[in-house]
Design a protein around this motif. Structure first.
Motif, short mmCIF file in Angstrom:
data_model
loop_
_atom_site.label_atom_id
_atom_site.label_comp_id
_atom_site.label_asym_id
_atom_site.label_seq_id
_atom_site.Cartn_x
_atom_site.Cartn_y
_atom_site.Cartn_z
N LYS A 249 19.29 33.05 135.11
CA LYS A 249 19.54 33.53 136.40
C LYS A 249 18.25 34.49 136.81
O LYS A 249 17.86 34.83 137.78
N ALA A 250 17.65 35.22 135.47
CA ALA A 250 16.74 36.02 135.58
C ALA A 250 15.44 35.09 136.08
O ALA A 250 14.29 35.29 136.96
N ALA A 251 15.23 33.90 135.65
CA ALA A 251 14.25 32.84 135.99
C ALA A 251 14.28 32.59 137.53
O ALA A 251 13.35 32.59 138.14
N VAL A 252 15.53 32.65 138.07
CA VAL A 252 15.64 32.19 139.67
C VAL A 252 15.09 33.73 140.32
O VAL A 252 14.64 33.53 141.26
N GLY A 317 19.98 36.26 144.73
CA GLY A 317 19.59 35.20 143.89
C GLY A 317 20.27 34.97 142.61
O GLY A 317 20.74 33.77 142.18
N ALA A 318 20.52 36.14 141.90
CA ALA A 318 21.20 36.09 140.69
C ALA A 318 22.72 35.76 141.05
O ALA A 318 23.08 34.83 139.98
N ILE A 319 23.26 36.15 142.03
CA ILE A 319 24.65 35.82 142.30
C ILE A 319 24.71 34.17 142.66
O ILE A 319 25.73 33.80 142.23
N PHE A 333 30.19 34.01 138.87
CA PHE A 333 31.13 33.56 138.23
C PHE A 333 32.67 34.23 138.83
O PHE A 333 33.42 33.16 139.04
N ARG A 334 32.62 35.30 139.03
CA ARG A 334 33.86 35.87 139.39
C ARG A 334 34.25 35.52 140.71
O ARG A 334 35.34 35.28 140.97
N ILE A 335 33.16 35.48 141.73
CA ILE A 335 33.63 35.17 143.18
C ILE A 335 34.15 33.80 143.05
O ILE A 335 34.94 33.18 143.66
N SER A 336 33.31 32.78 142.36
CA SER A 336 33.87 31.30 142.55
C SER A 336 35.09 31.03 141.94
O SER A 336 35.92 30.36 142.58
N THR A 337 35.25 31.82 141.06
CA THR A 337 36.68 31.40 140.26
C THR A 337 37.92 32.07 140.97
O THR A 337 38.74 31.39 141.06
N GLU A 338 37.66 33.36 141.54
CA GLU A 338 39.00 34.04 142.12
C GLU A 338 39.07 33.41 143.28
O GLU A 338 40.09 33.54 143.87
#
Length: 381
Positions: A249-252, A317-319, A333-338
């Motif tokens: 994610k840091a690379a993005v 970008g990280a999200i 991750f939390r947004i997509s799963t919830e």
């Protein structure tokens, strides 16, 4: 009488808002507040709200206490009216009728009138001026949250579609450990590391590009091409290269922040004019002396523009990158799963935390800009 004076009298916004408050109070008085047939006077909270708003509108129109004490009283009345409306809406969720919406519109106009009055305050105290300047956007944001709460509660909007701010706040207060773990994973690791490396590398390469004309002609076009790459195409590749944890994610983030910094720094280094550079040469200054004493200070507004832009790009970008593979922690991750579990209040809680973190990060960069570029006309003005 001048045309400007006539225009000011014709478009007296505070007076129009006060009349609107009075008109909405009259509409609410003679309308049904809640279904099936509950009037304003049958609901104690709404009756008190109506009285307060009526006094507010009439007081302003008659010209009573048009000073800072009266303005503060105006804000207190608007806040009391909003709290009474929220309380009444909670007792009759989903049953709001015309009378309730009329009082809601009157309360919104009361807050607008309060902000209008604050905006014309003149004070010799610098501290008071700063407090007022901070209060105006804060009150505007609070007003939007109040309207959100009233509309969602009064209209009975399903929580799956849009939860009320009170429900989002409840979720935030009861999920602090989860939100903090996600914040650490996404912001403190991926965002800050990627932001520092991306902006730092962009700045250093910009110095090199400015020094070597060949790179200026060869690297900048490639930079513009790479900056146009879609993040949804880059993120899966970074996950394959650097793994599922935060380094990918840091690379993005590095890719997203590198080229805005590069382009803005190169433009800033070219901001000094030929007369200023000739003056430095008359002082027998070499390239590095001219760079540090003239060109970099002149480039600071451009550099801070890139830093402010990147402060929001890095978080986005990280999200988004976390949607394409991550450990079981992180905002994305939390947004997509919830969302898949229909826990929309948790999704909004994550959004609120991300928005707050991004705003504070942007504000910190803006404060640093004011300290570094205090000489620039945009700061002095």
């Amino acid at each position: 009488m001048s045309a400007q004076t006539v225009s000011k009298r014709r478009f007296d916004m505070p007076a129009l808002l006060a009349w609107f408050v009075v008109a909405m109070v009259l509409v609410g008085l003679f309308s049904t507040a809640f279904k099936p047939d509950i009037g304003i006077l049958e609901a104690p909270q709404l009756a008190l709200c109506l009285v307060l708003l009526a006094i507010l509108g009439v007081r302003y129109e008659l010209g009573f206490m048009r000073n800072w004490i009266g303005d503060l009283a105006l804000g207190i009345v608007a806040a009391l009216a909003a709290s009474l409306l929220i309380s009444a809406a909670g007792r009759h969720e989903g049953d709001a009728a015309l009378g309730f919406w009329a009082l809601t519109a009157a309360t919104w106009a009361a807050f607008w009138l309060f902000v209008e009055r604050l905006a014309i305050w003149k004070s010799r105290s610098l501290l008071t001026t700063r407090i007022v300047n901070l209060a105006i956007p804060a009150i505007f944001g609070i007003t939007l949250l109040i309207l959100w709460e009233l509309i969602v509660t009064g209209a009975g909007v399903p929580k799956v579609l849009l939860p009320a701010p009170s429900e989002i706040w409840l979720r935030m207060t009861t999920s602090v450990p989860t939100l903090w773990a996600d914040f650490q994973q996404t912001f403190l690791k991926a965002v800050l590391v990627g932001y520092a490396l991306g902006c730092g590398a962009g700045f250093l390469i910009a110095i090199l590009v400015d020094r070597v004309p060949f790179l200026r002609r060869g690297l900048l076009p490639i930079g513009n091409l790479v900056s146009a790459l879609p993040i949804i195409g880059v993120a899966p590749i970074m996950v394959m290269w650097f793994g599922f944890d935060w380094p990918s994610k840091a690379a993005v983030v590095i890719i997203m922040t590198f080229f805005p910094m590069l382009v803005n720094t190169v433009s800033g280094l070219a901001a000094s004019d030929s007369m200023q550079r000739d003056l430095m040469r008359t002082y027998a200054s070499n390239y590095w002396q001219t760079l540090f004493k003239l060109r970099l200070p002149m480039a600071m507004p451009f550099i801070f523009n890139a830093l402010k832009i990147n402060s929001t790009l890095a978080l986005i970008g990280a999200i988004v990158a976390e949607f394409f593979g991550t450990p079981i922690v992180g905002m994305g991750f939390r947004i997509s799963t919830e969302v898949g579990r229909m826990n929309v209040d948790m999704v909004w809680a994550e959004i609120a935390v991300a928005a707050l973190a991004g705003s504070l990060f942007y504000g910190l960069v803006a404060l640093l800009e004011r300290a570094v570029t205090f000489w620039h006309p945009s700061i002095r003005g």
